[in-house]
Design a protein around this motif. Structure first.
Motif, PDB file in Angstrom:
ATOM      1  N   TRP A  63      -5.385  -6.202   1.451  1.00 28.84           N
ATOM      2  CA  TRP A  63      -4.569  -4.532   0.838  1.00 28.84           C
ATOM      3  C   TRP A  63      -5.246  -3.606   0.767  1.00 28.84           C
ATOM      4  O   TRP A  63      -4.618  -3.146   0.745  1.00 28.84           O
ATOM      5  CB  TRP A  63      -4.576  -6.054  -0.712  1.00 28.84           C
ATOM      6  CG  TRP A  63      -3.840  -4.898  -1.841  1.00 28.84           C
ATOM      7  CD1 TRP A  63      -2.435  -5.264  -2.028  1.00 28.84           C
ATOM      8  CD2 TRP A  63      -4.770  -3.672  -2.745  1.00 28.84           C
ATOM      9  NE1 TRP A  63      -2.539  -4.542  -3.308  1.00 28.84           N
ATOM     10  CE2 TRP A  63      -3.504  -3.343  -3.283  1.00 28.84           C
ATOM     11  CE3 TRP A  63      -5.451  -2.881  -2.170  1.00 28.84           C
ATOM     12  CZ2 TRP A  63      -4.105  -2.446  -4.851  1.00 28.84           C
ATOM     13  CZ3 TRP A  63      -6.000  -2.171  -3.587  1.00 28.84           C
ATOM     14  CH2 TRP A  63      -4.663  -1.569  -3.811  1.00 28.84           C
ATOM     15  N   LYS A  64      -6.288  -3.411   0.791  1.00 32.83           N
ATOM     16  CA  LYS A  64      -7.415  -2.117   0.946  1.00 32.83           C
ATOM     17  C   LYS A  64      -6.666  -1.591   2.170  1.00 32.83           C
ATOM     18  O   LYS A  64      -6.127  -0.235   1.958  1.00 32.83           O
ATOM     19  CB  LYS A  64      -8.404  -2.315   0.878  1.00 32.83           C
ATOM     20  CG  LYS A  64      -8.951  -2.842  -0.287  1.00 32.83           C
ATOM     21  CD  LYS A  64     -10.458  -2.851  -0.614  1.00 32.83           C
ATOM     22  CE  LYS A  64     -11.181  -3.900   0.133  1.00 32.83           C
ATOM     23  NZ  LYS A  64     -12.737  -3.586  -0.559  1.00 32.83           N
ATOM     24  N   ASN A 112      -3.051   0.590   1.162  1.00 32.30           N
ATOM     25  CA  ASN A 112      -3.544   1.120  -0.545  1.00 32.30           C
ATOM     26  C   ASN A 112      -4.725   1.645  -0.968  1.00 32.30           C
ATOM     27  O   ASN A 112      -4.311   2.213  -1.503  1.00 32.30           O
ATOM     28  CB  ASN A 112      -2.981  -0.016  -1.507  1.00 32.30           C
ATOM     29  CG  ASN A 112      -2.031  -0.799  -1.152  1.00 32.30           C
ATOM     30  OD1 ASN A 112      -0.467  -0.696  -1.617  1.00 32.30           O
ATOM     31  ND2 ASN A 112      -2.355  -2.196  -0.915  1.00 32.30           N
ATOM     32  N   ASP A 163      -9.588  -7.164  -1.510  1.00 31.96           N
ATOM     33  CA  ASP A 163      -9.170  -8.082  -0.564  1.00 31.96           C
ATOM     34  C   ASP A 163      -9.205  -7.020   0.301  1.00 31.96           C
ATOM     35  O   ASP A 163      -8.384  -5.867   0.455  1.00 31.96           O
ATOM     36  CB  ASP A 163      -7.651  -8.394  -1.503  1.00 31.96           C
ATOM     37  CG  ASP A 163      -6.990  -9.008  -0.183  1.00 31.96           C
ATOM     38  OD1 ASP A 163      -7.190  -8.731   0.472  1.00 31.96           O
ATOM     39  OD2 ASP A 163      -5.809 -10.113  -1.033  1.00 31.96           O
ATOM     40  N   ARG A 199      -7.815  -2.027 -15.464  1.00 31.17           N
ATOM     41  CA  ARG A 199      -7.130  -2.946 -14.551  1.00 31.17           C
ATOM     42  C   ARG A 199      -6.919  -4.369 -15.288  1.00 31.17           C
ATOM     43  O   ARG A 199      -7.445  -4.999 -15.532  1.00 31.17           O
ATOM     44  CB  ARG A 199      -7.795  -3.212 -13.360  1.00 31.17           C
ATOM     45  CG  ARG A 199      -8.112  -2.030 -12.491  1.00 31.17           C
ATOM     46  CD  ARG A 199      -9.018  -2.277 -10.940  1.00 31.17           C
ATOM     47  NE  ARG A 199      -9.301  -1.558 -10.607  1.00 31.17           N
ATOM     48  CZ  ARG A 199      -9.904  -1.057  -9.210  1.00 31.17           C
ATOM     49  NH1 ARG A 199     -10.664  -1.757  -9.024  1.00 31.17           N
ATOM     50  NH2 ARG A 199     -10.123  -0.103  -8.079  1.00 31.17           N
ATOM     51  N   ASP A 249      -8.597  -8.408  -8.475  1.00 35.77           N
ATOM     52  CA  ASP A 249      -8.713  -9.388  -6.846  1.00 35.77           C
ATOM     53  C   ASP A 249      -7.985  -8.334  -6.168  1.00 35.77           C
ATOM     54  O   ASP A 249      -8.294  -8.567  -4.942  1.00 35.77           O
ATOM     55  CB  ASP A 249      -8.025 -10.155  -7.476  1.00 35.77           C
ATOM     56  CG  ASP A 249      -8.296 -11.466  -8.598  1.00 35.77           C
ATOM     57  OD1 ASP A 249      -9.093 -10.801  -8.917  1.00 35.77           O
ATOM     58  OD2 ASP A 249      -7.300 -12.017  -9.285  1.00 35.77           O
ATOM     59  N   HIS A 250      -6.872  -7.462  -6.054  1.00 39.11           N
ATOM     60  CA  HIS A 250      -6.446  -6.485  -4.653  1.00 39.11           C
ATOM     61  C   HIS A 250      -7.562  -5.610  -4.778  1.00 39.11           C
ATOM     62  O   HIS A 250      -7.514  -5.417  -3.259  1.00 39.11           O
ATOM     63  CB  HIS A 250      -5.402  -5.316  -5.227  1.00 39.11           C
ATOM     64  CG  HIS A 250      -3.331  -6.664  -5.607  1.00 39.11           C
ATOM     65  ND1 HIS A 250      -2.669  -5.873  -5.883  1.00 39.11           N
ATOM     66  CD2 HIS A 250      -3.484  -7.777  -5.037  1.00 39.11           C
ATOM     67  CE1 HIS A 250      -1.752  -6.610  -5.934  1.00 39.11           C
ATOM     68  NE2 HIS A 250      -2.089  -7.247  -5.400  1.00 39.11           N
ATOM     69  N   GLU A 305       0.447   0.727 -10.813  1.00 36.33           N
ATOM     70  CA  GLU A 305       0.093   0.406  -9.900  1.00 36.33           C
ATOM     71  C   GLU A 305      -1.101  -0.587  -9.798  1.00 36.33           C
ATOM     72  O   GLU A 305      -1.465  -1.676  -9.964  1.00 36.33           O
ATOM     73  CB  GLU A 305       0.694   0.095  -7.966  1.00 36.33           C
ATOM     74  CG  GLU A 305       2.661   1.044  -8.300  1.00 36.33           C
ATOM     75  CD  GLU A 305       2.455   1.425  -6.690  1.00 36.33           C
ATOM     76  OE1 GLU A 305       1.533   1.637  -5.822  1.00 36.33           O
ATOM     77  OE2 GLU A 305       3.929   2.719  -6.710  1.00 36.33           O
ATOM     78  N   ASP A 306      -1.986  -0.068  -9.739  1.00 39.35           N
ATOM     79  CA  ASP A 306      -3.599   0.130  -9.282  1.00 39.35           C
ATOM     80  C   ASP A 306      -4.926  -0.360 -10.244  1.00 39.35           C
ATOM     81  O   ASP A 306      -4.675  -0.845 -10.558  1.00 39.35           O
ATOM     82  CB  ASP A 306      -3.716   0.868  -7.994  1.00 39.35           C
ATOM     83  CG  ASP A 306      -3.304   0.294  -6.940  1.00 39.35           C
ATOM     84  OD1 ASP A 306      -2.564  -0.364  -6.499  1.00 39.35           O
ATOM     85  OD2 ASP A 306      -2.988   1.866  -6.092  1.00 39.35           O
ATOM     86  N   ASN A 323     -13.549 -14.057  -2.884  1.00 40.61           N
ATOM     87  CA  ASN A 323     -11.846 -13.934  -2.578  1.00 40.61           C
ATOM     88  C   ASN A 323     -11.627 -15.247  -2.712  1.00 40.61           C
ATOM     89  O   ASN A 323     -10.426 -15.640  -2.857  1.00 40.61           O
ATOM     90  CB  ASN A 323     -11.731 -13.107  -1.530  1.00 40.61           C
ATOM     91  CG  ASN A 323     -11.861 -11.971  -1.744  1.00 40.61           C
ATOM     92  OD1 ASN A 323     -11.405 -11.052  -3.265  1.00 40.61           O
ATOM     93  ND2 ASN A 323     -11.387 -10.992  -0.693  1.00 40.61           N
ATOM     94  N   GLU A 355      -5.163  -9.480 -11.946  1.00 39.90           N
ATOM     95  CA  GLU A 355      -4.558  -8.726 -10.725  1.00 39.90           C
ATOM     96  C   GLU A 355      -4.807  -7.623  -9.606  1.00 39.90           C
ATOM     97  O   GLU A 355      -5.208  -8.428  -8.422  1.00 39.90           O
ATOM     98  CB  GLU A 355      -2.503  -9.400 -10.598  1.00 39.90           C
ATOM     99  CG  GLU A 355      -1.979  -8.604  -9.075  1.00 39.90           C
ATOM    100  CD  GLU A 355      -0.136  -8.978  -9.449  1.00 39.90           C
ATOM    101  OE1 GLU A 355      -0.054  -9.527  -7.975  1.00 39.90           O
ATOM    102  OE2 GLU A 355      -0.682  -8.660  -9.554  1.00 39.90           O
ATOM    103  N   GLN A 356      -4.708  -6.272 -10.498  1.00 37.02           N
ATOM    104  CA  GLN A 356      -5.382  -5.512  -9.407  1.00 37.02           C
ATOM    105  C   GLN A 356      -6.473  -5.561  -9.744  1.00 37.02           C
ATOM    106  O   GLN A 356      -7.326  -5.045  -8.609  1.00 37.02           O
ATOM    107  CB  GLN A 356      -5.017  -4.632 -11.074  1.00 37.02           C
ATOM    108  CG  GLN A 356      -3.855  -4.127 -11.448  1.00 37.02           C
ATOM    109  CD  GLN A 356      -3.027  -3.165 -12.404  1.00 37.02           C
ATOM    110  OE1 GLN A 356      -4.051  -2.849 -13.128  1.00 37.02           O
ATOM    111  NE2 GLN A 356      -2.218  -2.620 -12.289  1.00 37.02           N
TER     112      GLN A 356
END
Length: 561
Positions: A416-417, A420, A413, A403, A409-410, A391-392, A321, A406-407
């Motif tokens: 974020w987790k 989500n 994170d 993915r 990278d989430h 979404e994911d 990250n 961006e997905q």
């Protein structure tokens, strides 16, 4: 009372690995559910939004509470009426469990531990699974006998890892190895260190060339020996001679022996003594705790360590990250000699040392099994691993899960987790592994095309330089697991001579190995001899005999007839 203690000593022989337990201790193991029923006593209300169920859970590791609006837990509540109340470990695990046991103060479900079973804190699960858990029964069908207590036939925990559906996926390596920063390999033209000497030579050259990284002094090598996470100090010698991770023993032809005091162990610690003399070893390595260890790795100035990736994954995610990909790590399967075939990578064994148990205090054990049974379904497993479609992740024209960047990278994170993902539950819960029925990998990291698409240019360049498709290609393919494997999962039985010997051995290692490593080079042999002498005072035979008793039991009872 003496007979009862004797039964505890004999009966708790294989808990978690073999789940041998003191049957009926405290009278709690036959406790019937008092709630969750309607009509006749035999009728149990299924979980649903109309009949909600809250499950309290104690997890035996540190963690963070998911956000109140976490989308996965919200979906579980909306569709199943199930909510979770998590308590994470804070402080010493044994102390926390001791307080729980003393006060019989248990949540509904709890992470597996020998002490809980011996105290009669958890209930048998096999009848509940037979009646209310058809998906769980199917999930564990190939492993059912391994989960049973060989004396009383009960199952007390639902293993959280190792129950595979089909083939084991193989693009991502998460296990033990000598980890080294990618920047070190790139700096010297992508070499492939095979031996311990080659590995430390690279680290030494890099540290001399770059004495600081991002303004912080470069640390050549770290060792973690904190609490139960002591494998960073103890385990390397077995791998260096070409054996897999069997914990404190090496197993040859089905027979285990300790290796801590062997000459091939001395060779490793003498090498650490040498690198300490060269200034490559972190001076704080034997005084730091786990959080401090992770913080140092997250800084990006630690060149190498022996560890298992899952243990420091949080720190590596932090480096990713921070866009410090060159400071993330490659695992290397080092041996003492290039002629020794590496055996680091294994075929995952059933994790009989972890997973959820249902406690004697749970008022709705039937409904808890119902909830867990629903959540092992593919629909929910996809939510736990890949997330929400659209979404994911997305599904391409070939039906393959993928993915966007961006997905991806989430997915690394931590903040974020918490909103989500349902990691707090998922890590300890029963889970599918391998592949879904549609052919997609259950773990996104093991989806071959997703793995390739997700590779950053830096990693693509490195893998291309080695001619590899993934970093797992550094390792030899794992042979089939021996029926005895892994020996580390043997329950030594609390209070037994074997358990006491194991504790004394670990205490002796913790005292003398750092002393030997940090000693002046001229004093190493003296300290090592003191260590070997102290090991000789321990009842090692009781420890080895207990392990070999269990290994023989596995050979006799787990071998396919």
């Amino acid at each position: 009372m003496g007979d009862r203690k004797k039964l505890l000593r004999v009966g708790v022989t294989l808990l978690l690995t073999l789940s041998v337990v003191l049957a009926g201790c405290g009278g709690g193991n036959n406790k019937e559910a008092s709630n969750g029923k309607t009509g006749s006593d035999s009728e149990v209300v299924d979980v649903s939004p109309q009949n909600p169920l809250e499950i309290s859970a104690f997890l035996n590791e540190a963690g963070q509470q998911p956000t109140a609006d976490n989308k996965i837990y919200k979906r579980i509540k909306d569709e199943l009426g199930v909510t979770f109340k998590f308590e994470f470990l804070a402080g010493d695990k044994d102390q926390k469990l001791g307080v729980m046991i003393a006060g019989s103060d248990y949540p509904d479900v709890i992470s597996a531990d020998i002490k809980l079973t011996a105290a009669g804190a958890v209930i048998p699960l096999e009848d509940l699974i037979e009646k209310y858990g058809p998906n769980l029964k199917k999930h564990y069908a190939a492993y059912w006998n391994q989960m049973k207590d060989p004396n009383d036939g009960h199952i007390y925990y639902l293993p959280n890892y190792g129950a595979y559906n089909g083939e084991v996926a193989g693009t991502y390596y998460n296990g033990p190895g000598f980890y080294i920063q990618k920047a070190v390999l790139k700096e010297f033209g992508y070499p492939t260190p095979k031996t311990l000497d080659e590995y430390f030579d690279l680290i030494k050259k890099y540290k001399e060339k770059y004495p600081t990284i991002d303004g912080k002094p470069t640390i050549g090598f770290e060792i973690l020996n904190y609490d139960w996470k002591n494998w960073g100090l103890f385990n390397p010698p077995q791998h260096l001679i070409g054996h897999p991770n069997d914990g404190g023993v090496v197993v040859k032809d089905g027979v285990a022996e300790i290796f801590a005091d062997k000459d091939y162990a001395k060779q490793y610690y003498q090498k650490l003594n040498e690198i300490n003399e060269q200034g490559l070893l972190d001076r704080e390595t034997f005084t730091q705790n786990f959080d401090q260890y992770l913080a140092k790795i997250s800084n990006g100035n630690v060149l190498g360590m022996f560890d298992q990736r899952w243990n420091f994954q949080q720190a590596e995610d932090s480096l990713t990250n921070q866009k410090k990909l060159e400071r993330t790590y490659v695992a290397l399967p080092l041996t003492y000699d290039a002629s020794i075939k590496d055996y680091y990578r294994d075929r995952p064994a059933l994790n009989l040392n972890n997973g959820f148990g249902i406690t004697v205090n749970a008022k709705n054990p039937e409904r808890i099994i119902m909830a867990l049974d629903k959540l092992i379904d593919e629909k929910w497993q996809k939510l736990f691993t890949w997330g929400v479609e659209g979404e994911d992740y997305y599904v391409n024209e070939k039906g393959r899960f993928m993915r966007t960047q961006e997905q991806r990278d989430h997915a690394t994170d931590d903040t974020w987790k918490l909103a989500n993902k349902a990691d707090a539950f998922y890590k300890t819960a029963p889970k599918m592994q391998g592949f879904f029925s549609d052919g997609n990998a259950i773990d996104a990291n093991d989806q071959p095309e997703e793995y390739q698409e997700g590779l950053k240019p830096y990693d693509k360049e490195m893998l291309d330089a080695y001619g590899f498709r993934s970093y797992i290609d550094f390792f030899s393919p794992p042979p089939p697991n021996a029926v005895t494997y892994p020996a580390w999962s043997v329950d030594l039985v609390d209070g037994s001579p074997a358990k006491l010997a194991s504790k004394k051995l670990q205490d002796t290692q913790t005292k003398y190995l750092p002393k030997a490593i940090l000693a002046p080079k001229a004093d190493f042999d003296k300290v090592w001899d003191e260590f070997v002498g102290e090991v000789g005072k321990i009842d090692i035979k009781a420890y080895e005999d207990r392990i070999n008793e269990v290994l023989k039991w596995r050979i006799d009872n787990w071998t396919t007839k």
